[in-house]
Design a protein around this motif. Sequence first.
Motif, PDB file in Angstrom:
ATOM      1  N   UNK A  40      50.631   3.315  -4.150  1.00  0.00           N
ATOM      2  CA  UNK A  40      50.956   2.543  -2.949  1.00  0.00           C
ATOM      3  C   UNK A  40      50.937   1.042  -3.242  1.00  0.00           C
ATOM      4  N   UNK A  41      49.997   0.613  -4.064  1.00  0.00           N
ATOM      5  CA  UNK A  41      49.966  -0.803  -4.437  1.00  0.00           C
ATOM      6  C   UNK A  41      51.220  -1.171  -5.232  1.00  0.00           C
ATOM      7  N   UNK A  42      51.636  -0.293  -6.145  1.00  0.00           N
ATOM      8  CA  UNK A  42      52.822  -0.590  -6.953  1.00  0.00           C
ATOM      9  C   UNK A  42      54.084  -0.624  -6.099  1.00  0.00           C
ATOM     10  N   UNK A  43      54.196   0.308  -5.171  1.00  0.00           N
ATOM     11  CA  UNK A  43      55.372   0.336  -4.285  1.00  0.00           C
ATOM     12  C   UNK A  43      55.325  -0.820  -3.296  1.00  0.00           C
ATOM     13  N   UNK A  44      54.103  -1.202  -2.901  1.00  0.00           N
ATOM     14  CA  UNK A  44      53.963  -2.299  -1.943  1.00  0.00           C
ATOM     15  C   UNK A  44      54.004  -1.836  -0.508  1.00  0.00           C
ATOM     16  N   UNK A  45      53.852  -0.535  -0.279  1.00  0.00           N
ATOM     17  CA  UNK A  45      53.865   0.031   1.069  1.00  0.00           C
ATOM     18  C   UNK A  45      52.849   1.156   1.151  1.00  0.00           C
ATOM     19  N   UNK A  46      52.339   1.368   2.384  1.00  0.00           N
ATOM     20  CA  UNK A  46      51.464   2.514   2.604  1.00  0.00           C
ATOM     21  C   UNK A  46      52.338   3.753   2.724  1.00  0.00           C
ATOM     22  N   UNK A  47      52.101   4.723   1.842  1.00  0.00           N
ATOM     23  CA  UNK A  47      52.929   5.914   1.796  1.00  0.00           C
ATOM     24  C   UNK A  47      52.362   7.076   2.595  1.00  0.00           C
ATOM     25  N   UNK A  48      51.032   7.064   2.852  1.00  0.00           N
ATOM     26  CA  UNK A  48      50.397   8.164   3.571  1.00  0.00           C
ATOM     27  C   UNK A  48      49.434   7.621   4.611  1.00  0.00           C
ATOM     28  N   UNK A  49      49.402   8.279   5.750  1.00  0.00           N
ATOM     29  CA  UNK A  49      48.380   8.030   6.768  1.00  0.00           C
ATOM     30  C   UNK A  49      47.253   9.020   6.540  1.00  0.00           C
ATOM     31  N   UNK A  50      46.027   8.486   6.405  1.00  0.00           N
ATOM     32  CA  UNK A  50      44.853   9.348   6.254  1.00  0.00           C
ATOM     33  C   UNK A  50      44.245   9.521   7.637  1.00  0.00           C
ATOM     34  N   UNK A  51      44.278  10.714   8.188  1.00  0.00           N
ATOM     35  CA  UNK A  51      43.760  10.980   9.538  1.00  0.00           C
ATOM     36  C   UNK A  51      42.761  12.109   9.470  1.00  0.00           C
ATOM     37  N   UNK A  52      41.941  12.289  10.540  1.00  0.00           N
ATOM     38  CA  UNK A  52      41.002  13.429  10.566  1.00  0.00           C
ATOM     39  C   UNK A  52      41.718  14.776  10.500  1.00  0.00           C
ATOM     40  N   UNK A  53      42.968  14.836  10.949  1.00  0.00           N
ATOM     41  CA  UNK A  53      43.705  16.104  10.936  1.00  0.00           C
ATOM     42  C   UNK A  53      44.352  16.387   9.583  1.00  0.00           C
ATOM     43  N   UNK A  54      44.428  15.393   8.732  1.00  0.00           N
ATOM     44  CA  UNK A  54      45.057  15.581   7.444  1.00  0.00           C
ATOM     45  C   UNK A  54      45.731  14.310   6.950  1.00  0.00           C
ATOM     46  N   UNK A  55      46.447  14.427   5.838  1.00  0.00           N
ATOM     47  CA  UNK A  55      47.138  13.293   5.220  1.00  0.00           C
ATOM     48  C   UNK A  55      48.636  13.516   5.384  1.00  0.00           C
ATOM     49  N   UNK A  56      49.332  12.540   6.014  1.00  0.00           N
ATOM     50  CA  UNK A  56      50.748  12.715   6.337  1.00  0.00           C
ATOM     51  C   UNK A  56      51.566  11.525   5.841  1.00  0.00           C
TER      52      UNK A  56
END
Length: 318
Positions: A40-56
Motif C-alpha cells: 500500500x505504501x508503494x502504490x500510494x493508496x489504501x488497498x484494503x479496509x480493515x473492519x471487525x467483519x473482515x478485510x475488504x
Amino acid sequence: MEARHLRYALALAEHQHFGRAAASLGIAQPPLSTQIAALEREVGERLFDRTPRGVFPTAAGEAFLARARSALAEMSRASVDASRAARGETGRLRIGFIGSALLAPLPDVLGRFRRTHPDVRLTLQELDSPASSDALLAGELDVAVGRGSPRGAGAEDLITVPIGADHLVAVVSTAHPFAGRPSVGVDQLAREPLVVSADAAASYLRPLFGADPAVLDGAAIARDIHTIAGLAACCAGVGLGPTRMRLLARNDVWFCDVEPRFRLPDLRMSFRATDSSPVLAAFLAIVRQNCSDVGTRLDELLARHPAVAERQPPLGAP
C-alpha cells in the motif's frame, strides 16, 4: 513490487481475513500484514479496509486487483510460451526443397511435423538445388533439401546429411517406341531429344554422356519432375530424372531403367551448424523418425563439427 505481492493481495481479497489468507499462502499472518502494508505504501493508496467483519478491498484496491489478476495471468502465459518455444513447439522454420523431394521423403516428414507442431510457422519454397544452397548460405533458409552437397563460401559451416538415394530413370509417352521396355541404353538416349532439369543438365548428368556431352546442350529444360513427366507425355522428348519419379500417378507415361545403371547424387538435407533453434531440433527429430540411417549419420556429423562442439557437450555426455 514482485509477483508474490500481487498473489498476497489477491489471496487477502478472496479470504477477507489475514489469518485465512496467510494459511492459504503457507506463510504466517504477521509477514502477510507487513507485506500488504508495504504494498500500500508503494502504490500510494489504501488497498484494503480493515473492519471487525473482515478485510475488504477499497475502490483503489478493486482497480489494483483487476490489474494484478491480468498481470499474473500474463506472467503465467509468458512462462508457458517460453517453455513451448524452448521445446520447439512455436517459432518459424524456412525450408527450401527440390520438387522430387515432395514425392519422398518430405510428405511424411512435413505431415508429421505439422501434426505434432501445429503452431510452428512453416515457410516452404520450391527451389532448384543451387538456389536452395545459396539461400541457406545467405541466411534466407533454415533447411535446404537438394541433390548433392551445397557449395560456395560458407559451405564448410553447414551440416549436410543424406536423406535418400536415387538412380536415373527415363520417362516417355506411352506412344513412344521405348514404352513397354524395362530399360533403355545410354547410347539410345543420346539419339533422342531429352528433357532434364536445369541443375542436372549443368552438372551431374554430364558424365552420363561422356563421349558426347553436347547431347545435353539441346535438351529441353524443366523446372521439376512434374514438368519433365508432362513434357515426356506430350512427346516433347525422353525425360530423365530420379527413381522417385516413378511415384508420379500418371497413366500417360512409361518409365524405363537406364543401362548401365547411373547413380544420381544423393538427396541431401543441409542446415547451419551454428543454428541452435529448438524448432530446427524438433524438425531434425522428425527427420530421424522418417528417414532410415539418418540418425546415426547425423550424430556423427554433429559430434565432429567444431561449431556444434563449442556450444554443447559431446553427444551422450551427462
